[in-house]
Design a protein around this motif. Structure first.
Motif, PDB file in Angstrom:
ATOM      1  N   GLY A 121      37.984  35.204  26.330  1.00 46.72           N
ATOM      2  CA  GLY A 121      36.571  35.414  26.574  1.00 46.72           C
ATOM      3  C   GLY A 121      35.755  35.422  25.296  1.00 46.72           C
ATOM      4  N   PHE A 122      34.461  35.480  25.467  1.00 43.88           N
ATOM      5  CA  PHE A 122      33.556  35.550  24.325  1.00 43.88           C
ATOM      6  C   PHE A 122      33.839  36.788  23.479  1.00 43.88           C
ATOM      7  N   ASP A 123      34.361  37.841  24.127  1.00 39.38           N
ATOM      8  CA  ASP A 123      34.688  39.073  23.412  1.00 39.38           C
ATOM      9  C   ASP A 123      36.083  39.048  22.788  1.00 39.38           C
ATOM     10  N   GLY A 124      36.789  37.914  22.902  1.00 39.66           N
ATOM     11  CA  GLY A 124      38.117  37.783  22.307  1.00 39.66           C
ATOM     12  C   GLY A 124      39.262  38.255  23.185  1.00 39.66           C
ATOM     13  N   ARG A 125      38.957  38.843  24.344  1.00 45.94           N
ATOM     14  CA  ARG A 125      40.009  39.342  25.233  1.00 45.94           C
ATOM     15  C   ARG A 125      40.433  38.261  26.226  1.00 45.94           C
ATOM     16  N   GLN A 126      41.713  38.287  26.596  1.00 43.52           N
ATOM     17  CA  GLN A 126      42.286  37.338  27.543  1.00 43.52           C
ATOM     18  C   GLN A 126      42.020  37.767  28.982  1.00 43.52           C
ATOM     19  N   VAL A 127      41.860  36.789  29.882  1.00 42.79           N
ATOM     20  CA  VAL A 127      41.812  37.069  31.320  1.00 42.79           C
ATOM     21  C   VAL A 127      43.172  37.625  31.722  1.00 42.79           C
ATOM     22  N   ARG A 128      43.157  38.642  32.517  1.00 41.72           N
ATOM     23  CA  ARG A 128      44.390  39.213  33.049  1.00 41.72           C
ATOM     24  C   ARG A 128      44.379  39.019  34.562  1.00 41.72           C
ATOM     25  N   THR A 129      45.521  38.607  35.082  1.00 44.85           N
ATOM     26  CA  THR A 129      45.627  38.444  36.529  1.00 44.85           C
ATOM     27  C   THR A 129      46.647  39.439  37.065  1.00 44.85           C
ATOM     28  N   SER A 130      46.496  39.746  38.316  1.00 45.18           N
ATOM     29  CA  SER A 130      47.421  40.619  39.033  1.00 45.18           C
ATOM     30  C   SER A 130      47.299  40.242  40.506  1.00 45.18           C
TER      31      SER A 130
END
Length: 188
Positions: A121-130
């Motif tokens: 993301g723009f904030d550097g964090r990865q999408v997490r799925t569950s």
């Protein structure tokens, strides 16, 4: 998987990798359309550069760079309503923090959209799925379809797992799912 994977996938969903296929415009999170091969190349070059620069140290090859979702239901639908539902779904679920593109395919028995989301993301964090998040996305997409007059119910994970199992083992087809009265949504 890196920029080469992104290139191959964007070329596929835009149908530019298929010589005889009708080309399909990609739409991004800003509403821009990429409808010719030069536009698609520019898009994947931009994404590839960012993906390759932002690889986490030590993760390289195994880091998930993009997430591909197929937003589908049995049969045909109003293409404008389906495109609008995907646009709203993507904006609601990814627009605040992730770049994405989607393509509407109406050249099969089941209209569907391919949605590709940049995982970082723009904030550097990865999408997490569950499993819970996937179910939320199914429900969200079904709601966006209903808002546009398309009868839809989200498919439960158990039904998808069973259908995929049946396809893999060739025991039976997913026809039983397609035969339901209401159209169902597959997000996987």
């Amino acid at each position: 998987k890196g920029g080469a994977h992104v290139k191959a996938h964007l070329m596929y969903i835009s149908r530019h990798s298929m010589a005889s296929a009708e080309k399909v415009a990609l739409e991004n999170d800003k509403g821009q359309l990429f409808d010719n091969i030069d536009d698609v190349k520019e898009l994947y070059e931009h994404w590839s550069k960012e993906i390759d620069v932002n690889k986490s140290p030590g993760k390289g090859v195994n880091q998930r760079d993009t997430m591909h979702m197929v937003l589908s239901m049995p049969g045909k639908a109003d293409p404008l309503a389906l495109r609008g539902a995907v646009r709203a779904f993507a904006a609601d679920n990814f627009g605040a923090n992730h770049e994405y593109v989607f393509a509407l395919h109406t050249d099969t028995d089941n209209d569907h959209c391919h949605l590709v989301v940049k995982c970082r993301g723009f904030d550097g964090r990865q999408v997490r799925t569950s499993p819970e998040r996937l179910q939320h996305w199914r429900e969200s997409f079904a709601e966006r379809l209903r808002e546009r007059g398309i009868d839809a119910e989200p498919t439960r994970q158990e039904e998808i797992s069973y259908a995929v199992f049946c396809l893999k083992t060739k025991l039976q087809s997913v026809q039983q799912i397609r035969d339901r009265k209401m159209r169902e949504i597959f997000v996987y």
